[in-house]
Design a protein around this motif. Sequence first.
Motif, PDB file in Angstrom:
ATOM      1  N   HIS A  93      30.192  -4.908   7.182  1.00  0.00           N
ATOM      2  CA  HIS A  93      30.904  -3.767   6.651  1.00  0.00           C
ATOM      3  C   HIS A  93      32.221  -3.786   6.918  1.00  0.00           C
ATOM      4  O   HIS A  93      33.093  -3.257   6.266  1.00  0.00           O
ATOM      5  CB  HIS A  93      30.161  -2.528   7.379  1.00  0.00           C
ATOM      6  CG  HIS A  93      30.659  -1.187   6.726  1.00  0.00           C
ATOM      7  ND1 HIS A  93      30.442  -0.709   5.467  1.00  0.00           N
ATOM      8  CD2 HIS A  93      31.402  -0.416   7.460  1.00  0.00           C
ATOM      9  CE1 HIS A  93      31.122   0.600   5.486  1.00  0.00           C
ATOM     10  NE2 HIS A  93      31.340   0.795   6.628  1.00  0.00           N
ATOM     11  N   THR A  94      32.844  -3.665   8.248  1.00  0.00           N
ATOM     12  CA  THR A  94      33.909  -3.857   8.595  1.00  0.00           C
ATOM     13  C   THR A  94      34.084  -4.665  10.029  1.00  0.00           C
ATOM     14  O   THR A  94      32.889  -4.977  10.437  1.00  0.00           O
ATOM     15  CB  THR A  94      34.679  -2.507   8.895  1.00  0.00           C
ATOM     16  OG1 THR A  94      35.929  -2.242   9.064  1.00  0.00           O
ATOM     17  CG2 THR A  94      33.879  -1.728  10.141  1.00  0.00           C
ATOM     18  N   ALA A 134      31.790  -6.519  14.610  1.00  0.00           N
ATOM     19  CA  ALA A 134      31.843  -5.965  13.388  1.00  0.00           C
ATOM     20  C   ALA A 134      30.445  -5.002  12.956  1.00  0.00           C
ATOM     21  O   ALA A 134      29.594  -5.321  14.159  1.00  0.00           O
ATOM     22  CB  ALA A 134      31.464  -7.211  12.509  1.00  0.00           C
ATOM     23  N   ILE A 150      35.070  -8.707   4.706  1.00  0.00           N
ATOM     24  CA  ILE A 150      34.387  -7.677   4.466  1.00  0.00           C
ATOM     25  C   ILE A 150      33.204  -8.017   3.228  1.00  0.00           C
ATOM     26  O   ILE A 150      33.684  -8.609   2.217  1.00  0.00           O
ATOM     27  CB  ILE A 150      34.960  -6.638   4.085  1.00  0.00           C
ATOM     28  CG1 ILE A 150      35.692  -5.813   5.316  1.00  0.00           C
ATOM     29  CG2 ILE A 150      34.098  -5.381   3.453  1.00  0.00           C
ATOM     30  CD1 ILE A 150      36.603  -4.798   5.358  1.00  0.00           C
TER      31      ILE A 150
END
Length: 132
Positions: free
Chosen positions: A64-65, A84, A109
């Motif tokens: 996701h990030t 992450a 990502i």
Amino acid sequence: MDPRPLPRPSALTAPYWEACQRGELAVQRCRDCGRRVHLPEPACPHCGGADLPYEAVSGHGRVHTFSVVHRAFLPGFQVPYVIAWIDLQEGVRAFGGIVGDLAPEDVRIGMPVRVRFDDLPGFGRIPNWRPA
């Protein structure tokens, strides 16, 4: 290098860590509304329900990030490393390190990942993420 700080399981998180020792990723699921909850909570943040047993999940997800850490603020971490948030297939987000034969600059990502359990000396198995 000083040893890495160890997780401190509590009554709330013990089932999570016990699952990790079996090589399973487990998250809570509210019996009232059916939504999954992670990080562990004593009550469902969606409906307030208090019955939140842990259930095994697939361990598959997508980044996701993430952040690439270049300066360790605690002992036992070798820089650079990647941490992450992972969107699991089951609709909940998990947190951990991205590991494996992957340079930090190659993490993206949306990249598919799978859970991997690594031994943390003095504790046992902890979840990390590797490219799928």
